[in-house]
Design an enzyme around this catalytic site. Structure first.
Site, PDB file in Angstrom:
ATOM      1  N   ARG A 199      12.537  -1.572  17.522  1.00  0.00           N
ATOM      2  CA  ARG A 199      13.244  -2.688  18.163  1.00  0.00           C
ATOM      3  C   ARG A 199      13.736  -2.267  19.536  1.00  0.00           C
ATOM      4  O   ARG A 199      14.389  -1.235  19.675  1.00  0.00           O
ATOM      5  CB  ARG A 199      14.438  -3.135  17.308  1.00  0.00           C
ATOM      6  CG  ARG A 199      13.996  -3.852  16.058  1.00  0.00           C
ATOM      7  CD  ARG A 199      15.164  -4.423  15.295  1.00  0.00           C
ATOM      8  NE  ARG A 199      14.711  -4.984  14.028  1.00  0.00           N
ATOM      9  CZ  ARG A 199      15.506  -5.393  13.059  1.00  0.00           C
ATOM     10  NH1 ARG A 199      16.805  -5.303  13.206  1.00  0.00           N
ATOM     11  NH2 ARG A 199      15.017  -5.882  11.942  1.00  0.00           N
ATOM     12  N   SER A 258      14.452  -9.530  13.462  1.00  0.00           N
ATOM     13  CA  SER A 258      15.277 -10.046  12.369  1.00  0.00           C
ATOM     14  C   SER A 258      16.426 -10.919  12.858  1.00  0.00           C
ATOM     15  O   SER A 258      16.213 -11.988  13.399  1.00  0.00           O
ATOM     16  CB  SER A 258      15.787  -8.878  11.519  1.00  0.00           C
ATOM     17  OG  SER A 258      16.473  -9.342  10.377  1.00  0.00           O
ATOM     18  N   HIS A 259      17.643 -10.426  12.710  1.00  0.00           N
ATOM     19  CA  HIS A 259      18.854 -11.197  13.016  1.00  0.00           C
ATOM     20  C   HIS A 259      19.332 -10.974  14.448  1.00  0.00           C
ATOM     21  O   HIS A 259      20.383 -11.479  14.824  1.00  0.00           O
ATOM     22  CB  HIS A 259      19.955 -10.804  12.035  1.00  0.00           C
ATOM     23  CG  HIS A 259      20.207  -9.317  12.000  1.00  0.00           C
ATOM     24  ND1 HIS A 259      19.265  -8.437  11.513  1.00  0.00           N
ATOM     25  CD2 HIS A 259      21.249  -8.566  12.397  1.00  0.00           C
ATOM     26  CE1 HIS A 259      19.742  -7.205  11.619  1.00  0.00           C
ATOM     27  NE2 HIS A 259      20.930  -7.254  12.155  1.00  0.00           N
ATOM     28  N   ASP A 271      18.357 -16.057   8.539  1.00  0.00           N
ATOM     29  CA  ASP A 271      18.230 -15.349   9.821  1.00  0.00           C
ATOM     30  C   ASP A 271      16.892 -15.656  10.486  1.00  0.00           C
ATOM     31  O   ASP A 271      16.118 -16.486  10.005  1.00  0.00           O
ATOM     32  CB  ASP A 271      18.427 -13.843   9.625  1.00  0.00           C
ATOM     33  CG  ASP A 271      17.258 -13.181   8.911  1.00  0.00           C
ATOM     34  OD1 ASP A 271      16.552 -13.887   8.161  1.00  0.00           O
ATOM     35  OD2 ASP A 271      17.051 -11.966   9.083  1.00  0.00           O
ATOM     36  N   ASP A 292      13.944 -14.163  10.821  1.00  0.00           N
ATOM     37  CA  ASP A 292      12.649 -14.005  10.158  1.00  0.00           C
ATOM     38  C   ASP A 292      12.673 -14.422   8.690  1.00  0.00           C
ATOM     39  O   ASP A 292      11.691 -14.240   7.977  1.00  0.00           O
ATOM     40  CB  ASP A 292      12.134 -12.567  10.301  1.00  0.00           C
ATOM     41  CG  ASP A 292      12.980 -11.549   9.546  1.00  0.00           C
ATOM     42  OD1 ASP A 292      14.216 -11.724   9.486  1.00  0.00           O
ATOM     43  OD2 ASP A 292      12.404 -10.575   9.019  1.00  0.00           O
ATOM     44  N   ASP A 325      14.474 -13.453   5.961  1.00  0.00           N
ATOM     45  CA  ASP A 325      14.700 -12.594   4.798  1.00  0.00           C
ATOM     46  C   ASP A 325      16.175 -12.485   4.396  1.00  0.00           C
ATOM     47  O   ASP A 325      16.483 -12.026   3.302  1.00  0.00           O
ATOM     48  CB  ASP A 325      14.078 -11.194   5.000  1.00  0.00           C
ATOM     49  CG  ASP A 325      14.636 -10.449   6.194  1.00  0.00           C
ATOM     50  OD1 ASP A 325      15.463 -11.012   6.942  1.00  0.00           O
ATOM     51  OD2 ASP A 325      14.232  -9.277   6.400  1.00  0.00           O
ATOM     52  N   ARG A 326      17.097 -12.921   5.262  1.00  0.00           N
ATOM     53  CA  ARG A 326      18.522 -12.840   4.935  1.00  0.00           C
ATOM     54  C   ARG A 326      19.090 -14.217   4.631  1.00  0.00           C
ATOM     55  O   ARG A 326      18.561 -15.229   5.095  1.00  0.00           O
ATOM     56  CB  ARG A 326      19.308 -12.213   6.099  1.00  0.00           C
ATOM     57  CG  ARG A 326      18.905 -10.789   6.383  1.00  0.00           C
ATOM     58  CD  ARG A 326      19.591 -10.259   7.628  1.00  0.00           C
ATOM     59  NE  ARG A 326      19.049  -8.966   7.989  1.00  0.00           N
ATOM     60  CZ  ARG A 326      19.763  -7.863   8.169  1.00  0.00           C
ATOM     61  NH1 ARG A 326      21.069  -7.897   8.051  1.00  0.00           N
ATOM     62  NH2 ARG A 326      19.186  -6.727   8.486  1.00  0.00           N
ATOM     63  N   THR A 351      20.159   2.421   2.430  1.00  0.00           N
ATOM     64  CA  THR A 351      19.857   1.136   3.054  1.00  0.00           C
ATOM     65  C   THR A 351      18.382   1.105   3.451  1.00  0.00           C
ATOM     66  O   THR A 351      17.853   2.077   3.972  1.00  0.00           O
ATOM     67  CB  THR A 351      20.750   0.934   4.289  1.00  0.00           C
ATOM     68  OG1 THR A 351      22.108   0.864   3.855  1.00  0.00           O
ATOM     69  CG2 THR A 351      20.402  -0.331   5.028  1.00  0.00           C
ATOM     70  N   GLU A 382      21.404  -6.073  -0.810  1.00  0.00           N
ATOM     71  CA  GLU A 382      22.122  -5.270   0.179  1.00  0.00           C
ATOM     72  C   GLU A 382      23.274  -6.088   0.729  1.00  0.00           C
ATOM     73  O   GLU A 382      23.186  -7.323   0.823  1.00  0.00           O
ATOM     74  CB  GLU A 382      21.199  -4.877   1.336  1.00  0.00           C
ATOM     75  CG  GLU A 382      20.121  -3.902   0.951  1.00  0.00           C
ATOM     76  CD  GLU A 382      19.308  -3.434   2.163  1.00  0.00           C
ATOM     77  OE1 GLU A 382      18.714  -2.357   2.072  1.00  0.00           O
ATOM     78  OE2 GLU A 382      19.269  -4.147   3.186  1.00  0.00           O
ATOM     79  N   SER A 393      24.089  -6.502   3.633  1.00  0.00           N
ATOM     80  CA  SER A 393      23.745  -7.118   4.913  1.00  0.00           C
ATOM     81  C   SER A 393      23.006  -8.441   4.704  1.00  0.00           C
ATOM     82  O   SER A 393      22.035  -8.738   5.393  1.00  0.00           O
ATOM     83  CB  SER A 393      22.917  -6.162   5.771  1.00  0.00           C
ATOM     84  OG  SER A 393      21.775  -5.732   5.057  1.00  0.00           O
ATOM     85  N   LYS A 452      13.283  -8.528   1.107  1.00  0.00           N
ATOM     86  CA  LYS A 452      14.355  -9.459   0.771  1.00  0.00           C
ATOM     87  C   LYS A 452      13.901 -10.861   1.139  1.00  0.00           C
ATOM     88  O   LYS A 452      13.027 -11.029   1.984  1.00  0.00           O
ATOM     89  CB  LYS A 452      15.657  -9.078   1.464  1.00  0.00           C
ATOM     90  CG  LYS A 452      15.579  -8.729   2.943  1.00  0.00           C
ATOM     91  CD  LYS A 452      16.935  -8.260   3.435  1.00  0.00           C
ATOM     92  CE  LYS A 452      16.868  -7.700   4.850  1.00  0.00           C
ATOM     93  NZ  LYS A 452      16.573  -6.265   4.885  1.00  0.00           N
TER      94      LYS A 452
END
Length: 561
Positions: free
Chosen positions: A24, A118-119, A289, A291, A293-294, A358, A377, A379, A390
């Site tokens: 990233r 991601s987020h 989020d 992508d 997954d959250r 993690t 998790e 997060s 996730k």
């Protein structure tokens, strides 16, 4: 005329080590550094044995953030030149991370390249990320990411087919003839939603959910995709198939900059959803989020379900989900910083509990070995063994399945859970964009302090509360499947009453360091109090021990969750 394959000289960069969730960086790094993207993509392909690579299938998709389509064109050109036989790409280059995991597994691909940060924020001034998932559909293990990094440090050339151009807007197959290649190179543009939707149909009772969400006595829900990848999935699955009103889903158009917002589903960044839930017109709310997954779960009036509580409640009600009625439950797992709420359910149900570092790859290893069914998790990540990532929408449908079966509110279900098991008060303080040297120095000094034998048994008093240190260490994990050891996963201070303070440097940022402090305290009696009030004494101790404000020059956290 067959398309030409070129070998282009290049020079390595020293900073392409993949973190917890891939590489990233700020967008401008990929844009301004010559061949920066090409080097990393070549390093991924070179990490795969040529015999495995030739003629293989690779999945590609992203969360639609800025630079997504530019990167996909390069990946297509380099995949063709590196012997890959077929690429499966999401329509318009967009596919959620859970869907990519699903598609890798469905088509028996050798892996997938996921373009997401991601987020993290998007747009020209935002972040971009590249993650490699292996054949099981999950994030690459450390041995693979280390190999990619080592190749990136010595790379001298990359292979590319610059004349190859793909139409991402049209569903179906496109074939290309390349020089020195016997079979045509195939690109298949697929409906991003369909394979994943079909997977969910085999996990949940869609007929029961449809009645619950659109029948005579249906509940009202509000789902916020935060202009991330999940908008089309929510509209197709929840609105069209399960019958929710169209206005149940908001911010459903994926945008390159996520509408200028931070696509992180927590109380800080999903404040609009929280506000809209406050007046009580909605019974259930969730945010996702960038992508997909959250997830964040809210009840009526914005009642917040912490991620550790969320996975614990799903575990305690797991047979409300038909999939687990058929497969049974093999094990539960949580990441080390996540509160021990899940442990109490595991103990009561006599189901094995795993505490991992993690990173979803550790859960994936347990799932592949048939040891794990449900995990989470802190997060805002929750998932099952249907894929190896996730899964935000899966978590929401799991909660809706529980609500449909129990016929109680989110708040009542959670309060019942606390009455049954007690409550783990849990919070996380994020100090973002901290100077890396200051953060590392603080963590090194902190480890020296807590490793001293005299630290154990020390007592800390705040107001009328006294905490005595029972154990302090730097968490390490021995994988029960392959016996690999993962060290330096977070500094833990565990007190005699079971309370914990944990310090970690996060690997998911693109700029500076993120210092995270996790605080977890168990209460059997006082279970309906305010989280921050209950954890204030431990927060005071955490800051005193670390001297974080003094060491980093920061007066307070960027985000509290």
């Amino acid at each position: 005329i067959p398309l030409q394959v070129l070998t282009v000289p290049t020079a390595p960069y020293p900073d392409q080590r993949p973190g917890t969730s891939g590489l990233r960086k700020k967008v401008y790094v990929f844009q301004s550094r010559r061949n920066y993207l090409h080097n990393f993509i070549q390093s991924i392909f070179s990490s795969i044995d040529l015999r495995d690579r030739q003629g293989s299938t690779v999945v590609v998709g992203g969360d639609g953030r800025f630079f997504n389509t530019t990167a996909i064109e390069v990946i297509v050109q380099m995949a063709a030149a590196n012997g890959v036989g077929r690429l499966i790409i999401g329509h318009h280059g967009i596919m959620s991370t859970p869907a990519i995991s699903c598609v890798i597994r469905k088509y028996k691909a050798i892996g997938g390249i996921i373009l997401t940060a991601s987020h993290n924020p998007g747009g020209p001034e935002g972040d971009f990320g590249i993650k490699f998932n292996t054949a099981n559909g999950g994030p690459a293990k450390e041995a693979v990411t280390n190999k990619i990094f080592q190749i990136s440090r010595t790379i001298e050339e990359f292979a590319i087919c610059p004349g190859l151009h793909v139409d991402l807007t049209t569903l179906g197959k496109q074939t290309f003839d390349l020089e020195n290649k016997f079979k045509p190179f195939t690109v298949e543009i697929v409906d991003s939603v369909e394979s994943y939707a079909n997977l969910l149909r085999n996990i949940f009772d869609f007929a029961a959910l449809k009645e619950f969400l659109s029948g005579e006595n249906h509940i009202k829900i509000r789902l916020d995709s935060m202009h991330g990848v999940l908008g089309p999935y929510v509209k197709r699955i929840v609105c069209e198939e399960l019958g929710c009103p169209v206005n149940s889903a908001i911010n459903c158009v994926p945008m390159e900059d996520f509408g200028g917002q931070h696509p992180d589903p927590n109380l800080t960044y999903a404040a609009d959803l929280v506000d809209s839930m406050r007046d009580g017109q909605y019974d259930f709310g969730a945010a996702f989020d960038g992508d997909g997954d959250r997830n964040m779960i809210l009840g009526k009036h914005g009642f917040f379900v912490s991620p550790p509580d969320s996975v614990a409640v799903i575990a305690d009600n797991i047979f409300c989900i038909p999939y687990f009625q058929h497969t049974g439950v093999r094990g539960f797992a949580r990441s080390m910083p996540t509160s021990s709420a899940l442990d109490r359910v595991a103990k009561a149900t006599k189901i094995e509990l795993y505490e991992t570092p993690t990173g979803w790859k550790f859960f994936g290893n347990l799932m592949d070995a048939g040891r794990l069914s449900l995990c989470g998790e802190e997060s805002f990540g929750t998932g099952g063994d249907h894929i190896r990532e996730k899964d935000g929408l899966w978590a929401v449908l799991a909660w809706l399945s529980i609500l449909a079966t129990r016929r109680k509110s989110v708040e009542d279900i959670l309060k019942d859970h606390w009455l049954k098991y007690g409550r783990n008060y849990f919070t996380r303080y994020d100090y973002e964009n901290v100077d890396i040297d200051a953060a590392c120095e603080m963590m090194e000094d902190l480890e020296i302090m807590i490793s001293d034998k005299s630290f154990v048994k020390q007592r800390f008093a705040v107001e009328d509360k006294i905490y005595q240190v029972e154990k302090a260490d730097n968490f390490e994990y021995t994988d029960p499947v392959d016996s690999t050891i993962t060290r330096n996963q977070g500094l833990r201070i565990i007190f005699s009453d079971g309370s914990r303070i944990i310090y970690r440097l996060s690997g998911t940022g693109s700029d500076g360091a993120t210092v995270r402090i996790y605080i977890d305290s168990y209460e059997k009696e006082q279970i309906f109090e305010d989280t921050q009030v209950m954890l204030a004494p431990l927060a005071t101790i955490a800051l005193k021990i670390s001297q974080l404000h003094h060491r980093t020059g920061r007066s307070g956290p960027s985000v509290i969750t």
